[in-house]
Design a protein around this motif. Structure first.
Motif: not given
Lengths: 584, 171
Positions: B20, B22, B25-26, B29
């Motif tokens: 999905e 993002g 980035a999750k 991050g």
């Protein structure tokens, strides 16, 4: 299925999810949802004066009811203003759903007016977040978001909804049952681990329960189970700041809060114990003190719903992953099953009573009527005056928060609302607003510092608008007291920017907002002033002037062990080295 | 005052996630926010319906930190599973590099000879350059690239590590 607009679906989902209150602030990108809420028969919208306050109010609502708090804000500054409260909810495991408006999908990424990357900004301060690109997904996502916010370790969930998705029509659908494909928190503890835990407790000569916010989050039954287990085992109990109220403070098994500003007996007991049973607590640095000296001779059992909390800071001997309430129930059942009886812990209790005898929360004070008020005395007087009224207490962050934690006592959960993990100044007043909305007939008091209060003081307007009888009790020492205390301990009393200069006249401010304002200057006025506050209908702000230079003790200075508590101001010796200064 | 850091060991993690927006980035991050190392990271969609991706992360840290990384990844809502491939016994690791070498004369001949030793394939050539494709463990790729530096290396592209456990079981 009939077609409906995205905005109507949002409102329908909130109704279906049992939401009765939304805290928010309108703006361009969220106008369709505001229109759908216009004169809504069941959902009450509370208009705050700043979006940060909406999030803290939702936290106060959530913490005092056990239900998720709901926030509605616009895109851009609406969302960024909410970030502090979202992060606060993440660190304190508060269930919250935040709906943010977003610019239309066609404008995303163009630096449109009031556009910000809300999902990007909130990715690491939420438990989960969504950007909804299709109105048909709104129903399933809202239902899933509430599930995620409230199941497992609770936390904040953000749903970012572009304006054209609010306007477009689609089909509203509800998932029959949330059966998430990847998020399946373990709530039931492993039976073998429980059996092992019971054996360890039964064998322990110096056990201690160390409980935290997880017990509160597990619901009132978990607090009841904790009491039962403590009764069965005869072990003492200490708790984190977030866990206060799960165990009654007037019980003789209660040692008080532990940690940096915890009691001498709680910290010494943690240090000397041979078994720590941690329940829904996460070994925060404010709790452990110097790690290599933390409870060196104990076995440790850690019960937590979040596996990542276990062995994060302190390695433990037995991990029990699961809901605190279910784990406590399982321990009680296994204890009875094995036919264990409470051990004779007489020797342990003799030592605990020895530590209690230091009376570490005592403080020096003058007793005459004209004397200045010690802040601890003010909290004690407030506690005495509200006994039996079952008040809900919120705090801001700083010295007053620690004095409230030390001297205000709770015997039930969900009465103590404070910002523990993030330590957010400005939390307490809006949290009181949220708690008062949820409990219109209860006495809700925000114990505040004059500095913290000013961070969200604009909410006096919200209170006036909804005629909320919130009471604010300011321990006004005209300093950012905790900052000043650290400057005394660490920086040879160079008071860099910690004086509360140019304070407003809080009584006149009360008048300006249509509140009642009171000022208390001396010890002789304290009891009457508090009575007047309680007896005055509607919102009251009390400017209670307290001793300016009082500091909060006992204290474990940063970098020190549980056994190295400063009990009184004159215990302070020497200066701090850089290693200690570098710790938060 | 000096800031101390602890020595670590290398681990290869296989993480299955919802495919999905993002998600990468999750994951990355989380590593940057909590101060974990990423030595390499690869990601691609692996299911027939494009619903799942597999992320292979090479990281390093003391054992307690590796345990934390796994627990922190595992609690992210879109994460289905996290497997420490070092934990489950033997595993196979591969990385591909494309290595461009320019030059003429002896260096060009030497480059080709060493490529043969390393079983690197020539995937493009001009009168003055080769592009080699080399597959192997990161160590092998490192060694090949080090040798090519002496033979006119001008550009390198590497995929990062993918890895899978030996035997018949899936993660």
């Amino acid at each position: 299925m009939t077609e409906m607009s995205g905005a109507d679906m949002v409102v329908q989902a909130l109704v279906d999810l049992g939401v009765d209150t939304v805290f928010g602030y309108p703006g361009g990108a969220v106008l369709p949802i505001y229109d759908a809420l216009f004169k809504h028969p069941t959902i009450k919208h509370i208009l705050v004066r700043h979006e940060q306050a909406a999030t803290h109010a939702a936290e106060g609502y959530a913490r005092s009811t056990g239900k998720p708090g709901v926030v509605l804000v616009t895109s851009g500054p609406g969302a960024t203003n909410a970030v502090t409260g979202i992060t606060d909810a993440l660190l304190d495991s508060i269930p919250m759903v935040v709906l943010t408006g977003q610019v239309p999908t066609t404008l995303i990424g163009t630096d449109a007016f009031q556009e910000c990357d809300t999902v990007g900004i909130t990715r690491h301060c939420t438990k989960h977040n969504y950007l909804v690109m299709d109105p048909d997904r709104l129903g399933p996502i809202l239902h899933e978001a509430f599930y995620i916010a409230t199941h497992g370790r609770p936390g904040p969930v953000v749903i970012d909804i572009p304006k054209n998705v609010q306007v477009a029509t689609g089909t509203y659908s509800i998932p029959n049952r949330i059966d998430h494909k990847s998020y399946r928190p373990q709530v039931d503890p492993d039976a073998d681990a429980i059996a092992q835990a019971v054996a360890m407790i039964a064998a322990s000569e110096r056990p201690i329960f160390y409980t935290g916010g997880g017990v509160i989050n597990a619901g009132p039954d978990a607090s009841a189970a904790l009491r039962q287990l403590v009764e069965l085992t005869g072990a003492p109990v200490t708790s984190t700041l977030m866990g206060l109220g799960a165990f009654p403070a007037d019980d003789d098994k209660w040692l008080g809060m532990l940690g940096m500003h915890g009691t001498y007996e709680a910290n010494m007991a943690m240090n000397r114990a041979d078994l720590i049973i941690a329940v829904g607590a996460r070994f925060d640095d404010r709790v452990t003190g110097r790690l290599d000296a933390f409870s060196p001779n104990s076995k440790k059992i850690h019960i937590d719903i979040d596996r990542s909390s276990i062995n994060k800071i302190v390695p433990v001997d037995l991990a029990v992953v699961g809901d605190a309430g279910r784990a406590l129930d399982a321990l009680i059942a296994a204890w009875a099953d094995k036919g264990h009886k409470a051990r004779d812990l007489g020797e342990w209790w003799r030592r605990l009573d020895g530590w209690r005898a230091t009376r570490c929360l005592d403080f020096p004070e003058k007793k005459e009527d004209a004397a200045e008020i010690m802040p601890q005395r003010a909290v004690k007087a407030l506690f005495d005056a509200t006994r039996g009224m079952d008040p809900i207490i919120t705090t801001e962050v700083g010295q007053h928060q620690m004095w409230a934690a030390q001297h205000f006592h709770f015997d039930s959960p969900n009465r103590w609302l404070t910002s523990g993990g993030l330590g957010t100044m400005g939390y307490g007043f809006p949290a009181a607003v949220g708690a008062q909305i949820a409990h219109p007939d209860r006495l809700v008091i925000c114990i505040a510092g004059e500095a913290s209060l000013q961070m969200n003081i604009q909410e006096m307007g919200t209170v006036a608008q909804y005629r909320l009888p919130v009471k604010i009790f300011i321990l006004n020492n005209q300093w950012m007291g905790m900052v000043r205390q650290w400057q005394e301990l660490t920086y040879e009393s160079r008071y860099s920017n910690s004086y509360s200069d140019s304070l407003p006249d809080f009584v006149k401010l009360a008048d300006a907002y249509g509140w009642t304002g009171l000022r208390i200057d001396t010890l002789g006025e304290l009891a009457d002033g508090i009575q007047t506050m309680i007896n005055t209908p509607g919102p009251v702000i009390v400017d209670c002037r307290v001793a300016q230079l009082a500091n909060c003790f006992p204290m474990i200075p940063s970098g020190a062990a549980h056994t190295d508590m400063i009990l009184q101001p004159n215990d302070i010796v020497g200066t701090m080295d850089d290693e200690a200064k570098a710790l938060v | 005052m000096k800031i101390h850091t602890e020595a670590g060991e290398r681990h290869v993690l296989a993480v299955t996630v919802d495919n999905e927006a993002g998600i990468l980035a999750k994951i990355t991050g989380l590593f940057s926010a909590r101060g974990y190392n990423i030595e390499s990271l690869t990601v691609a969609d692996i299911s027939a319906d494009h619903a799942l991706s597999r992320i292979t992360i090479v990281t390093s840290g003391p054992p307690a930190v590796i345990d934390q990384i796994i627990a922190q990844l595992d609690r992210l809502v879109p994460v289905h599973s996290v497997t420490d491939l070092a934990d489950g016994g033997a595993h196979v690791e591969r990385e591909i590099a494309l290595v461009k070498v320019a030059g003429s004369g002896d260096k060009r001949i030497e480059a080709l000879r060493m490529a043969d030793v390393f079983r690197a394939k020539v995937v493009d050539t001009t009168l003055s350059s080769f592009i080699f494709e080399i597959t192997g463990t990161s160590d092998k790729v490192d060694r090949f690239i080090a040798l090519m530096r002496e033979c006119g290396l001008v550009e390198v592209g590497r995929t990062g590590v993918v890895a899978i456990a030996r035997g018949s079981e899936a993660v």
